[in-house]
Design an enzyme around this catalytic site. Sequence first.
Site, PDB file in Angstrom:
ATOM      1  CE  LYS A 141      77.877  94.877   4.843  1.00 44.49           C
ATOM      2  NZ  LYS A 141      78.544  93.899   5.725  1.00 44.49           N
ATOM      3  CG  HIS A 171      74.476  88.818   2.014  1.00 47.25           C
ATOM      4  ND1 HIS A 171      75.099  89.689   2.859  1.00 47.25           N
ATOM      5  CD2 HIS A 171      74.003  87.819   2.799  1.00 47.25           C
ATOM      6  CE1 HIS A 171      75.017  89.238   4.100  1.00 47.25           C
ATOM      7  NE2 HIS A 171      74.357  88.096   4.092  1.00 47.25           N
ATOM      8  CD  GLU A 209      75.515  87.981  12.478  1.00 47.53           C
ATOM      9  OE1 GLU A 209      75.922  87.177  11.637  1.00 47.53           O
ATOM     10  OE2 GLU A 209      76.018  89.101  12.653  1.00 47.53           O
ATOM     11  CG  HIS A 233      73.007  93.480   5.884  1.00 44.91           C
ATOM     12  ND1 HIS A 233      73.207  93.421   4.534  1.00 44.91           N
ATOM     13  CD2 HIS A 233      74.107  92.927   6.446  1.00 44.91           C
ATOM     14  CE1 HIS A 233      74.382  92.851   4.289  1.00 44.91           C
ATOM     15  NE2 HIS A 233      74.945  92.544   5.422  1.00 44.91           N
ATOM     16  CE  LYS A 329      79.389  90.048  13.557  1.00 47.67           C
ATOM     17  NZ  LYS A 329      78.769  89.389  12.409  1.00 47.67           N
TER      18      LYS A 329
HETATM   19  C1  BG6 Z   1      77.660  90.397   6.581  1.00 48.72           C
HETATM   20  C2  BG6 Z   1      78.400  90.952   7.764  1.00 48.72           C
HETATM   21  O1  BG6 Z   1      77.425  91.400   5.642  1.00 48.72           O
HETATM   22  O2  BG6 Z   1      76.436  89.832   7.009  1.00 48.72           O
HETATM   23  C3  BG6 Z   1      78.631  89.869   8.805  1.00 48.72           C
HETATM   24  O3  BG6 Z   1      79.652  91.500   7.349  1.00 48.72           O
HETATM   25  C4  BG6 Z   1      77.333  89.201   9.165  1.00 48.72           C
HETATM   26  O4  BG6 Z   1      79.241  90.406   9.963  1.00 48.72           O
HETATM   27  C5  BG6 Z   1      76.581  88.754   7.920  1.00 48.72           C
HETATM   28  O5  BG6 Z   1      77.624  88.078   9.969  1.00 48.72           O
HETATM   29  C6  BG6 Z   1      75.193  88.246   8.260  1.00 48.72           C
HETATM   30  O6  BG6 Z   1      74.639  87.666   7.131  1.00 48.72           O
HETATM   31  P1  BG6 Z   1      73.752  86.353   7.218  1.00 48.72           P
HETATM   32  O7  BG6 Z   1      73.349  86.093   5.815  1.00 48.72           O
HETATM   33  O8  BG6 Z   1      74.625  85.299   7.833  1.00 48.72           O
HETATM   34  O9  BG6 Z   1      72.617  86.719   8.111  1.00 48.72           O
END
Ligand code: BG6
Length: 477
Positions: A141, A171, A209, A233, A329
């Site tokens: 992505k 992911h 986050e 996501h 964020k």
């Molecule tokens: C990514 C985003 O796909 O996912 C990031 O580009 C984000 O900005 C991240 O921080 C979050 O993934 P995880 O697995 O850390 O929750």
Amino acid sequence: MSEAPPAPAATLVIFGAMGDLAGRLLMPALVHLERDGLLDGDTTLLGISHGEGDDDALREKLGAFIEGDENAWGRWRERITYLRGDFTGDALYEALKERLHGNAVFYLATAPGFFGPIGEKLGTSGLLDEGDGFRRLVVEKPFGTDLESAQALNAKLLGHAQETQIYRIDHFLGKETVQNITVARFGNALTEAVWNNRYVDHVEITAAETVSVGTRGKFYDETGALRDMVPNHLFQLLALVAMEPPNSFDAEAVRSEKAKVIAAVTPIPPEDAVRGRYLAGEAGGKDVPAYRDTPDVAPDSRTETYVALKVAVETWRWHGVPFYLRTGKAMTARDTEIVIHFREVPPTLFRNTPNTDLPPNRLILQIQPNEALTMEMAVKEPGPLVKMVPASLAFAYADAFDLGHRTGYETLLYDVLIGDPSLFQRADQIEGGWRAVQPLLDAWQSGEPDDYSAGSTGPSSADALLARDGRSWHEIA
Ligand code: BG6
């Protein structure tokens, strides 16, 4: 060792092998798969990048990300080779044709602008022909930046590869607790029986986050929280919560149900959305400068670092049940969770009890960190009066299982090698996600996000979005 058989041998060709993703996430995942006996001993990695380098330089670079697992890494090290090349020139693909025989997976861990051109070159040079083994294309992505560009990228890739050869990564689907949503729902009569608009009042999906944009200013300022997290996501989480039961775990059965429910998301009107941007503050134990003071971010940027949305899923099951989504964020805590709020019981019986605001049931699926499942119920406080208080039935994964150290990419890489696309996005899911957020992409070309302090729970307008409906967000903790 795992109970699953080793995947068939293949050459894993990583475009962008010197980059962050390959080192931080892919190589450790490959080492974990090797450690767990899930790879064939003839599996190899061919790393491609445009920079100077050789086999040893790449081994060195990737090895720096490996902690422990020395035996598995030792076996991997020897199977890594490097090829320097220009992703858009013909010479690279000629060289690849010389070197590649049999099964191959092409992993595009590059800047998104290269996804289309690399796919096209692989196609026209015949490298995607499956004459002497499988040929698969893994695309990271962001897949497009809006509906039109996602459609164009799908059309380009599908001009050179079959849908069954394309693995579009999200992911989040590699996370154990995300995969568990399906089991929590369909494997339990107790949950599935009440999983509908008769019993569910509303659903919250949060991905908060503490990390700020930090060094990713260039990518992030063009992307923003909506594109970065929502159509991919958060919509994948929504799809797992809201989809109808597939007839089997067959990839197409699962993906069709997910696509169906994403197609049922009403395009989100701007009045049901809030965007925020963080000001300076402290988040995750660090001083965070204001977003606009981040390196590589335009001082007059209008990019959002937070979004909150009210989403309607127009299916028979969910009509009238709002799904509230939020992500941001530099927030107060790292917390990815799904909260199912059930309806209140009729108050008849409890009208004259001392505690009349009986807390409604909530099921909390804690995705990360501290993976857990919690059911909140009302119980009677011991004593002569019928007084009700909330209680939690809680299950923490770490108490029952060894989740080990994983990057989340283990399952995804294994699935690509065994040819199981269940956890990957099909073209229609991707386009459905973009279609739903397109009104916001259009509207947000003007105006400004609302401010919030780094280390807070987001802008006050996000609270107002729920207060409007007489609701409030679950605490981020
Ligand atoms: C990514 C985003 O796909 O996912 C990031 O580009 C984000 O900005 C991240 O921080 C979050 O993934 P995880 O697995 O850390 O929750």
